[in-house]
Design a protein around this motif. Sequence first.
Motif, mmCIF file in Angstrom:
data_model
loop_
_atom_site.group_PDB
_atom_site.id
_atom_site.type_symbol
_atom_site.label_atom_id
_atom_site.label_comp_id
_atom_site.label_asym_id
_atom_site.label_seq_id
_atom_site.Cartn_x
_atom_site.Cartn_y
_atom_site.Cartn_z
ATOM 1 N N PHE A 181 0.464 -1.287 0.424
ATOM 2 C CA PHE A 181 -0.100 0.199 -0.064
ATOM 3 C C PHE A 181 0.560 0.860 0.112
ATOM 4 O O PHE A 181 1.909 1.564 0.813
ATOM 5 N N SER A 182 1.390 1.905 -1.043
ATOM 6 C CA SER A 182 1.854 2.622 -1.514
ATOM 7 C C SER A 182 1.770 3.776 -2.121
ATOM 8 O O SER A 182 1.338 3.512 -3.165
ATOM 9 N N ARG A 183 2.194 5.050 -1.769
ATOM 10 C CA ARG A 183 1.601 6.289 -3.262
ATOM 11 C C ARG A 183 2.410 5.464 -4.482
ATOM 12 O O ARG A 183 1.771 6.090 -5.698
ATOM 13 N N PHE A 184 3.281 5.213 -4.767
ATOM 14 C CA PHE A 184 4.114 4.220 -5.932
ATOM 15 C C PHE A 184 2.857 3.282 -6.399
ATOM 16 O O PHE A 184 3.738 2.897 -7.714
ATOM 17 N N HIS A 185 2.561 2.842 -5.803
ATOM 18 C CA HIS A 185 0.700 1.671 -6.468
ATOM 19 C C HIS A 185 0.221 1.644 -6.311
ATOM 20 O O HIS A 185 -0.295 1.513 -5.446
ATOM 21 N N PRO A 186 -0.621 3.381 -6.898
ATOM 22 C CA PRO A 186 -1.871 3.125 -6.983
ATOM 23 C C PRO A 186 -2.632 2.516 -7.803
ATOM 24 O O PRO A 186 -2.252 1.441 -8.388
ATOM 25 N N ILE B 209 -5.146 -2.243 -5.698
ATOM 26 C CA ILE B 209 -4.542 -2.130 -4.622
ATOM 27 C C ILE B 209 -5.391 -1.886 -3.385
ATOM 28 O O ILE B 209 -5.131 -0.444 -3.135
ATOM 29 N N ARG B 210 -6.253 -2.509 -2.326
ATOM 30 C CA ARG B 210 -7.299 -2.049 -1.305
ATOM 31 C C ARG B 210 -7.302 -2.998 -0.101
ATOM 32 O O ARG B 210 -7.266 -3.996 -0.242
ATOM 33 N N PHE B 211 -7.760 -2.515 0.809
ATOM 34 C CA PHE B 211 -8.247 -3.171 2.133
ATOM 35 C C PHE B 211 -8.795 -2.583 2.561
ATOM 36 O O PHE B 211 -9.182 -1.184 2.560
ATOM 37 N N THR B 212 -9.722 -3.007 3.997
ATOM 38 C CA THR B 212 -11.010 -2.676 3.854
ATOM 39 C C THR B 212 -11.298 -2.835 6.019
ATOM 40 O O THR B 212 -10.461 -3.994 6.040
ATOM 41 N N PHE B 213 -11.495 -1.342 6.033
ATOM 42 C CA PHE B 213 -11.908 -0.992 7.146
ATOM 43 C C PHE B 213 -12.837 -0.894 7.708
ATOM 44 O O PHE B 213 -12.962 0.460 7.352
ATOM 45 N N LEU B 214 -13.716 -1.070 9.296
ATOM 46 C CA LEU B 214 -15.134 -1.081 9.524
ATOM 47 C C LEU B 214 -15.561 -0.277 8.165
ATOM 48 O O LEU B 214 -16.328 0.348 8.411
ATOM 49 N N GLY B 215 -15.928 -1.160 7.119
ATOM 50 C CA GLY B 215 -17.424 -0.427 6.494
ATOM 51 C C GLY B 215 -16.611 0.297 4.865
ATOM 52 O O GLY B 215 -17.252 0.747 3.971
ATOM 53 N N GLU C 259 -13.639 0.845 2.122
ATOM 54 C CA GLU C 259 -11.961 0.244 1.478
ATOM 55 C C GLU C 259 -11.246 1.326 0.845
ATOM 56 O O GLU C 259 -11.616 2.587 0.287
ATOM 57 N N PHE C 260 -10.051 1.580 1.505
ATOM 58 C CA PHE C 260 -8.783 2.300 1.526
ATOM 59 C C PHE C 260 -8.358 1.998 0.224
ATOM 60 O O PHE C 260 -8.204 1.043 0.222
ATOM 61 N N TYR C 261 -7.767 2.980 -0.753
ATOM 62 C CA TYR C 261 -6.951 3.283 -2.175
ATOM 63 C C TYR C 261 -6.656 3.727 -2.422
ATOM 64 O O TYR C 261 -6.679 4.921 -1.880
ATOM 65 N N TRP C 262 -5.363 4.004 -2.827
ATOM 66 C CA TRP C 262 -4.218 5.173 -3.518
ATOM 67 C C TRP C 262 -5.044 5.485 -4.894
ATOM 68 O O TRP C 262 -5.421 4.294 -5.448
ATOM 69 N N GLU C 263 -5.209 6.707 -4.844
ATOM 70 C CA GLU C 263 -5.420 6.711 -6.689
ATOM 71 C C GLU C 263 -4.827 8.678 -6.599
ATOM 72 O O GLU C 263 -4.974 9.582 -5.876
ATOM 73 N N SER C 264 -4.962 8.689 -7.894
ATOM 74 C CA SER C 264 -4.694 10.405 -8.218
ATOM 75 C C SER C 264 -5.895 11.419 -7.875
ATOM 76 O O SER C 264 -7.024 10.881 -8.741
ATOM 77 N N ASP C 265 -5.466 12.478 -8.167
ATOM 78 C CA ASP C 265 -7.165 13.316 -7.761
ATOM 79 C C ASP C 265 -7.076 14.068 -8.857
ATOM 80 O O ASP C 265 -5.884 13.598 -9.802
ATOM 81 N N GLY D 185 -3.875 15.412 -9.983
ATOM 82 C CA GLY D 185 -2.793 14.624 -10.731
ATOM 83 C C GLY D 185 -1.736 13.913 -9.150
ATOM 84 O O GLY D 185 -0.358 13.197 -9.978
ATOM 85 N N VAL D 186 -2.491 14.580 -7.860
ATOM 86 C CA VAL D 186 -1.201 14.170 -6.920
ATOM 87 C C VAL D 186 -1.819 12.928 -6.300
ATOM 88 O O VAL D 186 -3.557 12.526 -6.425
ATOM 89 N N PRO D 187 -1.523 12.526 -6.366
ATOM 90 C CA PRO D 187 -2.038 10.810 -4.791
ATOM 91 C C PRO D 187 -2.945 10.742 -3.753
ATOM 92 O O PRO D 187 -1.472 11.684 -3.044
ATOM 93 N N ARG D 188 -3.587 10.570 -3.608
ATOM 94 C CA ARG D 188 -4.316 10.945 -2.281
ATOM 95 C C ARG D 188 -4.690 9.630 -2.029
ATOM 96 O O ARG D 188 -4.930 8.555 -3.120
ATOM 97 N N VAL D 189 -5.025 9.415 -1.105
ATOM 98 C CA VAL D 189 -5.500 7.795 0.334
ATOM 99 C C VAL D 189 -7.032 8.491 0.049
ATOM 100 O O VAL D 189 -7.271 9.611 0.574
ATOM 101 N N TRP D 190 -8.087 7.343 -0.493
ATOM 102 C CA TRP D 190 -9.308 7.378 -0.702
ATOM 103 C C TRP D 190 -10.168 6.732 0.210
ATOM 104 O O TRP D 190 -9.053 5.676 0.160
ATOM 105 N N ARG D 191 -10.903 6.430 0.365
ATOM 106 C CA ARG D 191 -11.762 5.415 0.731
ATOM 107 C C ARG D 191 -13.555 5.714 0.463
ATOM 108 O O ARG D 191 -13.749 6.528 0.276
#
Length: 484
Positions: free
Chosen positions: A345-350, A354-360, A362-368, A371-377
Amino acid sequence: MDNESSCVMFPCRRTAIGKHILMVVPISFGGFAKIRLLSYKGKSRKIRCRAGARRANLPAGTIHKGGICENPSIPKLLHNLNGPLLYEAWSNLNKGGAPGVDKVTIEQYAENLDDNIKRLVDRLKRNDYRSRLIRRRYIPKGNGKQRPLGISVVEDRLLQGAARLILEAIFEQDFHAASYGYRPGIGAQQAVKDLNFELQFGRYGYVVEADIKGFFTNIDHDWLLKMVAQRVDDKPFLGLIDSWLKAGILEQDGTVCHPHTGTPQGGVISPILANIYLHYALDHWFERVVKPRCRGQAYLIRYADDFVCAFQYRMEAERFYRVLPERLAKFGLEVAPEKTCIHRFSRFHPGRTIRFTFLGFEFYWESDTKGVPRVWRRTARKKLQASIKACRAWVKLNRHVPLPKLIPAMIRKVRGHYNYFCACGNTSSLWIFYQEAVRALYKWLNRRSQRRSLTWEGLKRVLTTYVFLAPTEYRQAKTNRGLA
């Protein structure tokens, strides 16, 4: 990582600063406790320190000069289970709870509340109190299995609520910031936001997603009592907790079983006991043993028995993944293999793959859009499907209810879904839920009679009349609240 320094027990000691000793005097005062600095010469001055003392009139304890608790063992707690504390526990009790094995409801117990509390206190003083059987009920889980619940009698729930206030006043100052479940003032939404922030701005490359298998049914009673005894030096009070843990369970078929492990889900005191157990078994071990042995950053966040660990380096994530089952096995616990894994799970592998689940979520990296990588859910797919299925089933079951009652109830359900899952980047998932909810209304309202009586235009007018907000309208109303 699994050597002697990972032992759960740590010695308790009192701290003397020069000729002064810091003593905690818990007093209900706006969320603070007054701290009195006592000297051997009898002079004193007051300072203030955050504490969870509330109204539990606890004995004095010892803290650091900076206000950090030194984990003293507090004696003589049973006499604090008195009338005023029981009345406060009664005000916090869930008034919609089901009756226990004695069939006494909350309303019936409240009819003679003063006498009931007085008799309960007298029985505690005479050591004549005995816990009653726990009624077992099962509710469906999202994966098709059933979750066992334990329903205690009203009197046991009331006394457990008072004991919970005392334990919270003692242990809240000891719990680590990584613990979010069943604690006053914080919850799942705060945990999700803090995890999102930490992953966005921290230097993490790997995430260990973990879940404990059958946690509430596998808690070891002996270990739990030892952990509580680290801060509670009162054998009658510990015996009271032990009697609740070992109370017989009346199954639906009429049989009675006496558990040797576990604490009933649904019990008033179960959440604080579960937090104490994982505080020593996991949180304290992670802070004192795991993190000092990591060259890079390491982060743990836990909500009840569901937790996520983030690491900067792969070697440290894999080492933790190997050692974790051994650590939990010391306390009679085991991880759920199907819910425990390591993610890159890294900004270099958006990407959403590639995601994981926590408390309902899904967290994943993707560019806004810039073009800036951000953690989305976003809403987890399984959670979203389960919510849609539950919504359809509810509309089908209540299709006979008149519209002035049906639509406001439906709005409350949809708004509750919005309140939890409303997050930046999750609008598409909210729209899916909204559209499916409207389709369910259209389908089942047209089946209340033999002929089709409602068109899409008619349903739209009904939803507009009752202010059935779409996700974008809800977010705009929430943002502009109080600005008009």
